[in-house]
Design a protein around this motif. Sequence first.
Motif, PDB file in Angstrom:
ATOM      1  N   PHE A 112       0.829  -1.200   0.000  1.00 18.85           N
ATOM      2  CA  PHE A 112       0.000   0.000   0.000  1.00 18.85           C
ATOM      3  C   PHE A 112       0.869   1.258   0.000  1.00 18.85           C
ATOM      4  O   PHE A 112       0.639   2.177  -0.787  1.00 18.85           O
ATOM      5  N   VAL A 113       1.880   1.297   0.864  1.00 26.65           N
ATOM      6  CA  VAL A 113       2.742   2.482   0.973  1.00 26.65           C
ATOM      7  C   VAL A 113       3.506   2.710  -0.332  1.00 26.65           C
ATOM      8  O   VAL A 113       3.619   3.851  -0.807  1.00 26.65           O
ATOM      9  N   GLU A 114       4.004   1.642  -0.950  1.00 27.17           N
ATOM     10  CA  GLU A 114       4.709   1.783  -2.227  1.00 27.17           C
ATOM     11  C   GLU A 114       3.779   2.336  -3.307  1.00 27.17           C
ATOM     12  O   GLU A 114       4.161   3.206  -4.083  1.00 27.17           O
ATOM     13  N   TYR A 115       2.556   1.832  -3.318  1.00 29.38           N
ATOM     14  CA  TYR A 115       1.594   2.294  -4.315  1.00 29.38           C
ATOM     15  C   TYR A 115       1.238   3.763  -4.087  1.00 29.38           C
ATOM     16  O   TYR A 115       1.237   4.562  -5.026  1.00 29.38           O
ATOM     17  N   LEU A 116       0.924   4.116  -2.849  1.00 28.26           N
ATOM     18  CA  LEU A 116       0.591   5.502  -2.513  1.00 28.26           C
ATOM     19  C   LEU A 116       1.749   6.436  -2.870  1.00 28.26           C
ATOM     20  O   LEU A 116       1.542   7.496  -3.461  1.00 28.26           O
ATOM     21  N   THR A 117       2.957   6.032  -2.532  1.00 29.07           N
ATOM     22  CA  THR A 117       4.136   6.843  -2.866  1.00 29.07           C
ATOM     23  C   THR A 117       4.252   7.007  -4.373  1.00 29.07           C
ATOM     24  O   THR A 117       4.540   8.109  -4.863  1.00 29.07           O
ATOM     25  N   ARG A 134       6.763  26.208  -6.050  1.00 32.96           N
ATOM     26  CA  ARG A 134       7.958  25.832  -5.302  1.00 32.96           C
ATOM     27  C   ARG A 134       7.886  24.350  -4.952  1.00 32.96           C
ATOM     28  O   ARG A 134       6.801  23.788  -4.778  1.00 32.96           O
ATOM     29  N   THR A 135       9.039  23.744  -4.830  1.00 31.13           N
ATOM     30  CA  THR A 135       9.129  22.323  -4.503  1.00 31.13           C
ATOM     31  C   THR A 135       8.398  22.009  -3.204  1.00 31.13           C
ATOM     32  O   THR A 135       7.679  21.007  -3.109  1.00 31.13           O
ATOM     33  N   SER A 136       8.556  22.852  -2.204  1.00 26.23           N
ATOM     34  CA  SER A 136       7.888  22.613  -0.920  1.00 26.23           C
ATOM     35  C   SER A 136       6.370  22.657  -1.075  1.00 26.23           C
ATOM     36  O   SER A 136       5.652  21.871  -0.450  1.00 26.23           O
ATOM     37  N   ASP A 137       5.871  23.566  -1.935  1.00 29.54           N
ATOM     38  CA  ASP A 137       4.426  23.644  -2.163  1.00 29.54           C
ATOM     39  C   ASP A 137       3.915  22.395  -2.885  1.00 29.54           C
ATOM     40  O   ASP A 137       2.830  21.894  -2.588  1.00 29.54           O
ATOM     41  N   ILE A 138       4.706  21.915  -3.815  1.00 30.02           N
ATOM     42  CA  ILE A 138       4.326  20.688  -4.529  1.00 30.02           C
ATOM     43  C   ILE A 138       4.304  19.512  -3.556  1.00 30.02           C
ATOM     44  O   ILE A 138       3.374  18.704  -3.573  1.00 30.02           O
ATOM     45  N   SER A 147       8.642  19.328   3.754  1.00 29.55           N
ATOM     46  CA  SER A 147       9.265  19.458   2.432  1.00 29.55           C
ATOM     47  C   SER A 147      10.579  18.689   2.339  1.00 29.55           C
ATOM     48  O   SER A 147      10.931  18.186   1.270  1.00 29.55           O
ATOM     49  N   HIS A 148      11.302  18.578   3.454  1.00 35.73           N
ATOM     50  CA  HIS A 148      12.557  17.824   3.442  1.00 35.73           C
ATOM     51  C   HIS A 148      12.282  16.329   3.242  1.00 35.73           C
ATOM     52  O   HIS A 148      13.007  15.658   2.502  1.00 35.73           O
ATOM     53  N   TYR A 149      11.237  15.841   3.885  1.00 42.34           N
ATOM     54  CA  TYR A 149      10.871  14.434   3.717  1.00 42.34           C
ATOM     55  C   TYR A 149      10.406  14.187   2.273  1.00 42.34           C
ATOM     56  O   TYR A 149      10.755  13.174   1.670  1.00 42.34           O
ATOM     57  N   PHE A 150       9.648  15.105   1.720  1.00 42.73           N
ATOM     58  CA  PHE A 150       9.220  14.992   0.322  1.00 42.73           C
ATOM     59  C   PHE A 150      10.442  14.887  -0.596  1.00 42.73           C
ATOM     60  O   PHE A 150      10.515  14.009  -1.448  1.00 42.73           O
ATOM     61  N   SER A 151      11.403  15.777  -0.403  1.00 40.39           N
ATOM     62  CA  SER A 151      12.612  15.758  -1.243  1.00 40.39           C
ATOM     63  C   SER A 151      13.374  14.455  -1.074  1.00 40.39           C
ATOM     64  O   SER A 151      13.875  13.877  -2.055  1.00 40.39           O
ATOM     65  N   TYR A 152      13.448  13.969   0.169  1.00 38.38           N
ATOM     66  CA  TYR A 152      14.133  12.704   0.453  1.00 38.38           C
ATOM     67  C   TYR A 152      13.447  11.553  -0.292  1.00 38.38           C
ATOM     68  O   TYR A 152      14.104  10.752  -0.968  1.00 38.38           O
ATOM     69  N   ILE A 153      12.122  11.449  -0.164  1.00 40.13           N
ATOM     70  CA  ILE A 153      11.369  10.372  -0.822  1.00 40.13           C
ATOM     71  C   ILE A 153      11.463  10.501  -2.340  1.00 40.13           C
ATOM     72  O   ILE A 153      11.620   9.510  -3.052  1.00 40.13           O
ATOM     73  N   PHE A 154      11.386  11.724  -2.838  1.00 41.80           N
ATOM     74  CA  PHE A 154      11.474  11.939  -4.279  1.00 41.80           C
ATOM     75  C   PHE A 154      12.819  11.436  -4.795  1.00 41.80           C
ATOM     76  O   PHE A 154      12.876  10.689  -5.775  1.00 41.80           O
ATOM     77  N   GLY A 159      15.558   8.953  -8.160  1.00 44.21           N
ATOM     78  CA  GLY A 159      16.985   8.983  -8.468  1.00 44.21           C
ATOM     79  C   GLY A 159      17.584  10.371  -8.603  1.00 44.21           C
ATOM     80  O   GLY A 159      18.756  10.503  -8.952  1.00 44.21           O
ATOM     81  N   CYS A 160      16.785  11.386  -8.351  1.00 42.56           N
ATOM     82  CA  CYS A 160      17.285  12.763  -8.393  1.00 42.56           C
ATOM     83  C   CYS A 160      16.374  13.623  -7.519  1.00 42.56           C
ATOM     84  O   CYS A 160      15.262  13.217  -7.192  1.00 42.56           O
ATOM     85  N   SER A 161      16.845  14.796  -7.180  1.00 45.68           N
ATOM     86  CA  SER A 161      16.029  15.692  -6.359  1.00 45.68           C
ATOM     87  C   SER A 161      14.920  16.298  -7.221  1.00 45.68           C
ATOM     88  O   SER A 161      15.015  16.294  -8.457  1.00 45.68           O
ATOM     89  N   PRO A 162      13.882  16.826  -6.589  1.00 42.93           N
ATOM     90  CA  PRO A 162      12.824  17.477  -7.370  1.00 42.93           C
ATOM     91  C   PRO A 162      13.360  18.617  -8.238  1.00 42.93           C
ATOM     92  O   PRO A 162      12.945  18.773  -9.392  1.00 42.93           O
ATOM     93  N   LYS A 163      14.293  19.398  -7.715  1.00 41.64           N
ATOM     94  CA  LYS A 163      14.855  20.511  -8.494  1.00 41.64           C
ATOM     95  C   LYS A 163      15.635  19.994  -9.699  1.00 41.64           C
ATOM     96  O   LYS A 163      15.536  20.549 -10.790  1.00 41.64           O
ATOM     97  N   GLU A 164      16.415  18.926  -9.506  1.00 34.69           N
ATOM     98  CA  GLU A 164      17.141  18.321 -10.627  1.00 34.69           C
ATOM     99  C   GLU A 164      16.168  17.795 -11.681  1.00 34.69           C
ATOM    100  O   GLU A 164      16.395  17.940 -12.885  1.00 34.69           O
TER     101      GLU A 164
END
Length: 171
Positions: A112-117, A134-138, A147-154, A159-164
């Motif tokens: 479930f968590v993999e699918y939701l992610t 902004r990335t944090s808003d997304i 937003s830090h957790y979002f960037s980490y999971i992304f 395989g790259c950061s949201p900004k990349e």
Amino acid sequence: MDTFISVQSLGDSLNIEKEDIERELGDVREVSQYVQELGATRKYLENIVRRMIRLREQASGRRYSEIIEKARDYIGQNYMSENISLNLVAASVNISPSYFSSLFSQEVGSTFVEYLTGVRMEKAKELLMCSDKRTSDIGYEVGYKDSHYFSYIFKKTQGCSPKEFRSRGRG
């Protein structure tokens, strides 16, 4: 004859289409040709029970498909909520959380968590490419309040950061 009728009743109680039952079990008027001797009767009874089990499994598969589809729809409509959980989705399809978890993994091929992610990441990628938010808003918009957790999971899943990701897509 009693076994034939019992098997037919089981099919009815499982909401199996009457045509499917008749196709699998044959016509009740033909039963007499199979009950002439004990060996033939036994073989016939085993055969109709086996056929009904096959029909039951097919009906169960359809029922599970409907449940999983409802769960996917619920996730698709609520992925952005930070409160979405396996328990809430299981409740939305009226199944216990532990059984839902097992069924979901088996039918979908991911937890479930993999699918939701995955759903959240697809929406995040779409927003990164199609908006100047902004990335944090997304991250917040797709269900991550941190937003830090979002960037980490992304980064972990893509395989790259949201900004990349954004700069690669626009480059």
